[in-house]
Motif scaffolding. Structure first.
Motif, PDB file in Angstrom:
ATOM      1  N   SER A  45       0.747  -1.067  -0.004  1.00  0.00           N
ATOM      2  CA  SER A  45      -0.209   0.026  -0.187  1.00  0.00           C
ATOM      3  C   SER A  45       0.677   1.238  -0.034  1.00  0.00           C
ATOM      4  O   SER A  45       0.627   2.261  -0.629  1.00  0.00           O
ATOM      5  CB  SER A  45      -1.011   0.008   1.307  1.00  0.00           C
ATOM      6  OG  SER A  45      -0.221   0.092   2.459  1.00  0.00           O
ATOM      7  N   ASP A  73       7.518  -8.177  -6.844  1.00  0.00           N
ATOM      8  CA  ASP A  73       6.888  -9.429  -6.521  1.00  0.00           C
ATOM      9  C   ASP A  73       5.490  -9.331  -6.922  1.00  0.00           C
ATOM     10  O   ASP A  73       4.921  -8.131  -7.312  1.00  0.00           O
ATOM     11  CB  ASP A  73       7.087  -9.682  -5.044  1.00  0.00           C
ATOM     12  CG  ASP A  73       6.220  -8.623  -4.162  1.00  0.00           C
ATOM     13  OD1 ASP A  73       5.608  -9.218  -3.182  1.00  0.00           O
ATOM     14  OD2 ASP A  73       6.267  -7.377  -4.502  1.00  0.00           O
ATOM     15  N   LYS A 204       6.521   0.640  10.745  1.00  0.00           N
ATOM     16  CA  LYS A 204       7.953   0.194  10.343  1.00  0.00           C
ATOM     17  C   LYS A 204       8.847   0.415  11.442  1.00  0.00           C
ATOM     18  O   LYS A 204      10.077   0.026  11.061  1.00  0.00           O
ATOM     19  CB  LYS A 204       8.147   1.109   9.262  1.00  0.00           C
ATOM     20  CG  LYS A 204       7.127   1.023   8.122  1.00  0.00           C
ATOM     21  CD  LYS A 204       6.820  -0.427   7.535  1.00  0.00           C
ATOM     22  CE  LYS A 204       5.724  -0.129   6.428  1.00  0.00           C
ATOM     23  NZ  LYS A 204       5.408  -1.612   6.051  1.00  0.00           N
TER      24      LYS A 204
HETATM   25  C1  6PG Z   1       3.554  -6.792  -1.251  1.00  0.00           C
HETATM   26  C2  6PG Z   1       4.795  -5.995  -1.375  1.00  0.00           C
HETATM   27  C3  6PG Z   1       5.371  -6.190   0.128  1.00  0.00           C
HETATM   28  C4  6PG Z   1       5.215  -4.958   0.874  1.00  0.00           C
HETATM   29  C5  6PG Z   1       5.352  -4.931   2.231  1.00  0.00           C
HETATM   30  C6  6PG Z   1       5.001  -3.327   2.987  1.00  0.00           C
HETATM   31  O1  6PG Z   1       3.313  -7.438  -2.269  1.00  0.00           O
HETATM   32  O2  6PG Z   1       2.894  -6.794  -0.463  1.00  0.00           O
HETATM   33  O3  6PG Z   1       5.777  -6.499  -2.217  1.00  0.00           O
HETATM   34  O4  6PG Z   1       6.786  -6.642   0.272  1.00  0.00           O
HETATM   35  O5  6PG Z   1       6.198  -3.892   0.261  1.00  0.00           O
HETATM   36  O6  6PG Z   1       4.481  -5.973   2.737  1.00  0.00           O
HETATM   37  O7  6PG Z   1       3.761  -3.193   2.372  1.00  0.00           O
HETATM   38  P1  6PG Z   1       2.873  -1.819   2.717  1.00  0.00           P
HETATM   39  O8  6PG Z   1       3.712  -0.880   1.974  1.00  0.00           O
HETATM   40  O9  6PG Z   1       1.366  -1.966   2.655  1.00  0.00           O
HETATM   41  O10 6PG Z   1       3.223  -1.701   4.414  1.00  0.00           O
END
Ligand code: 6PG
Length: 256
Positions: A45, A73, A204
């Motif tokens: 997000s 990913d 974070k």
């Molecule tokens: C995904 C992302 C994952 C994401 C982290 C942080 O597919 O969800 O690639 O690695 O970057 O989970 O997610 P937020 O930015 O929502 O905190």
């Protein structure tokens, strides 16, 4: 070069700073060489606002004809699924910019066997990316997020993808989510010229503290695997993400 950290006041100013940082980086690249700029997009997000701000740039500010978009990913779901990273990028960015379809390098046919999708994605990337000496094509910029469990991309704690040393892309079963993901591998990320964590919000803080100060334990804290071989490591963060976390001594820090 020291690892770099830029500290923004809040989520909105962070998204705007990231936009301007990318516009500058891509502009400098395009002015200096003919090769396309390879930009790896993060899911989740946090980066959505950045993608929206990139979509709002006035025409001509950023030459999307010169940019190849890659996904760091992907969830193993069809591209129109609600939790698809491709769908999130399509709605926040792709639907609003003039970019050739051939520049949009999404994971082919996710939703079936994840390993097959990963293998096909690697084949696509190998076709599209000029490969210098060495096993991994150097991507120009990899955007990453980080979860509270210190995962990044879809490199989750105690999963098989963490030990991959040769492949560019793998399918990765994530037991705690009971799901499959497709992800760039750590060595592919580390071959990049710039790797950028974009982190926002108090959620974070604990993950950053583990990333920076916990003993070396990448199986538990996969983001510790992110150490560019010869490229630069950047943290673009807001104040809430840092909180009272002690910054590592080897960071060059600027408030922006
Ligand atoms: C995904 C992302 C994952 C994401 C982290 C942080 O597919 O969800 O690639 O690695 O970057 O989970 O997610 P937020 O930015 O929502 O905190």
């Amino acid at each position: 070069m020291l690892d770099q950290l830029r500290l923004c006041d809040d989520a909105e100013s962070l998204a705007a700073y990231c936009r301007d940082w990318l516009v500058r980086l891509i502009g400098e690249h395009c002015a200096s060489c003919d090769a396309p700029f390879t930009l790896v997009l993060s899911g989740g997000s946090t980066p959505k606002r950045l993608y929206q701000l990139l979509a709002e740039l006035s025409p001509g500010t950023l030459d999307w004809q010169r940019v190849l978009l890659i996904w760091g990913d992907e969830r193993n779901v069809p591209p129109d699924a609600l939790d698809s990273n491709f769908r999130m990028v399509k709605e926040s960015l792709l639907d609003h910019i003039d970019i050739p379809a051939s520049n949009i390098l999404g994971v082919p046919d996710p939703g079936g066997p994840a390993e097959l999708a990963a293998s096909n994605y690697e084949k696509l990337l190998r076709q599209k990316l000029t490969q210098r000496a060495g096993s991994f094509a150097p991507l120009d910029c990899v955007l990453l997020g980080m979860g509270e469990d210190v995962h990044t991309a879809s490199l989750f704690p105690s999963t098989s993808a963490l030990s991959e040393t040769q492949r560019w892309v793998v399918g990765n079963h994530v037991p705690k989510l009971d799901t499959w993901r497709i992800t760039l591998t750590a060595p592919m990320i580390n071959a990049a010229r710039k790797v950028v964590f974009i982190l926002s919000g108090a959620g974070k803080q604990e993950a950053l503290s583990k990333l920076w100060h916990a003993a070396d334990a990448p199986d538990a804290y996969p983001a510790q695997l992110v150490r560019p071989e010869s490229g630069e490591l950047w943290f673009l963060v807001d104040k809430a993400a840092i909180g009272n976390v002690t910054l590592p001594a080897n960071l060059q820090v600027s408030s922006v």
